[in-house]
Design an enzyme around this catalytic site. Structure first.
Site, short mmCIF file in Angstrom:
data_model
loop_
_atom_site.label_atom_id
_atom_site.label_comp_id
_atom_site.label_asym_id
_atom_site.label_seq_id
_atom_site.Cartn_x
_atom_site.Cartn_y
_atom_site.Cartn_z
N ARG A 107 0.84 -1.20 0.00
CA ARG A 107 0.00 0.00 0.00
C ARG A 107 0.88 1.25 0.00
NH1 ARG A 107 -4.90 1.07 4.11
NH2 ARG A 107 -5.02 -1.17 3.88
N THR A 131 -0.76 7.62 -1.10
CA THR A 131 -2.07 7.53 -1.78
C THR A 131 -2.95 6.42 -1.19
OG1 THR A 131 -1.28 5.93 -3.38
CG2 THR A 131 -0.98 8.25 -3.94
N ASP A 149 -2.15 -10.52 12.67
CA ASP A 149 -1.50 -10.44 11.36
C ASP A 149 -1.17 -11.86 10.87
OD1 ASP A 149 0.40 -8.19 9.66
OD2 ASP A 149 0.85 -10.33 9.46
N1 URA Z 1 -4.13 -8.64 7.39
C1 URA Z 1 -3.93 -9.48 8.43
O1 URA Z 1 -3.01 -10.28 8.41
N2 URA Z 1 -4.79 -9.42 9.47
C2 URA Z 1 -5.82 -8.58 9.52
O2 URA Z 1 -6.57 -8.60 10.48
C3 URA Z 1 -5.99 -7.70 8.42
C4 URA Z 1 -5.13 -7.74 7.38
#
Ligand code: URA
Length: 211
Positions: free
Chosen positions: A106, A110, A202
């Site tokens: 990302r 932007t 994550d």
């Molecule tokens: N990516 C992840 O690994 N976990 C999330 O909760 C959102 C995006």
């Protein structure tokens, strides 16, 4: 809430394993093992409607025409890096599938997804594609990945994730109403950092032990 173009795979084995994956005390090794197992179960569901073709075989007793899948036409596309966790499990069930990878980050200014890696097998126009990424969070990078894959005009595209947010599903199915989403759960919401709640944290960090 019901979402069009989305199948929630509510099989008890999938739900049980996902619950253990969500727990913060689940180790990296255990998380990886469970993701592999869940991915096989997701692969089972997402390939349910694959067409079969008949080939001549001989059993120990007689000859017959037996149904087989042309696995070479199936292409799994992993959205880096967490997609590789699902990819590994799916490849155990569909070993002859071809594999593509797409990497997006990302742009901090932007916030638009920027592609940094794209490698697909040849003859994409003859392939049925299954795109994998564990978390459909904002939906922006998944939608961008699908647009890029569509530019290669595959026969069909499906998207598989472990957990989707309602917001991400809206973005994704709004951009690609023709791409069916398979997920083990539609969670409650996104937080202000783009994480899915309750989620599992994550996914990449949990698979690879990074933080
Ligand atoms: N990516 C992840 O690994 N976990 C999330 O909760 C959102 C995006």
């Amino acid at each position: 809430m019901a979402h069009k173009n989305c199948t929630v795979i509510d099989h008890p084995l999938v739900q049980h394993k996902l619950s253990i994956m969500r727990m913060e005390e689940t180790s990296c090794a255990e998380f990886r093992r469970l993701l592999r197992e869940v991915s096989m179960l997701l692969a089972y569901e997402v390939t349910r409607d694959l067409p079969l073709t008949k080939v001549d075989i001989t059993t120990p007793l007689t000859k017959m025409r037996a149904p087989v899948i042309d696995g070479k036409k199936i292409t799994l596309v992993s959205i880096l890096r967490a997609g590789n966790g699902i990819l590994d499990g799916m490849l155990e069930l569909i070993p002859s599938a071809r594999v593509g990878h797409i990497g997006l980050y990302r742009d901090p200014q932007t916030l638009a997804p920027v592609e940094y890696y794209f490698k697909m097998p040849p003859e994409m126009s003859q392939r049925d594609v299954i795109v994998v990424d564990p978390m459909l969070a904002t939906g922006n990078s998944a939608a961008a990945a699908i647009s890029r894959i569509k530019s290669m005009a595959p026969l069909s595209i499906k998207f598989v994730c472990l957990i989707a947010s309602p917001e991400g599903l809206d973005v994704f199915t709004g951009a690609h109403p023709d791409v069916h989403v398979y997920t083990a759960s539609i969670d409650e919401k996104l937080d202000e950092h783009g994480y899915i709640l309750p989620g599992l944290g994550d996914a990449g960090d949990r698979i690879y032990g990074t933080k």
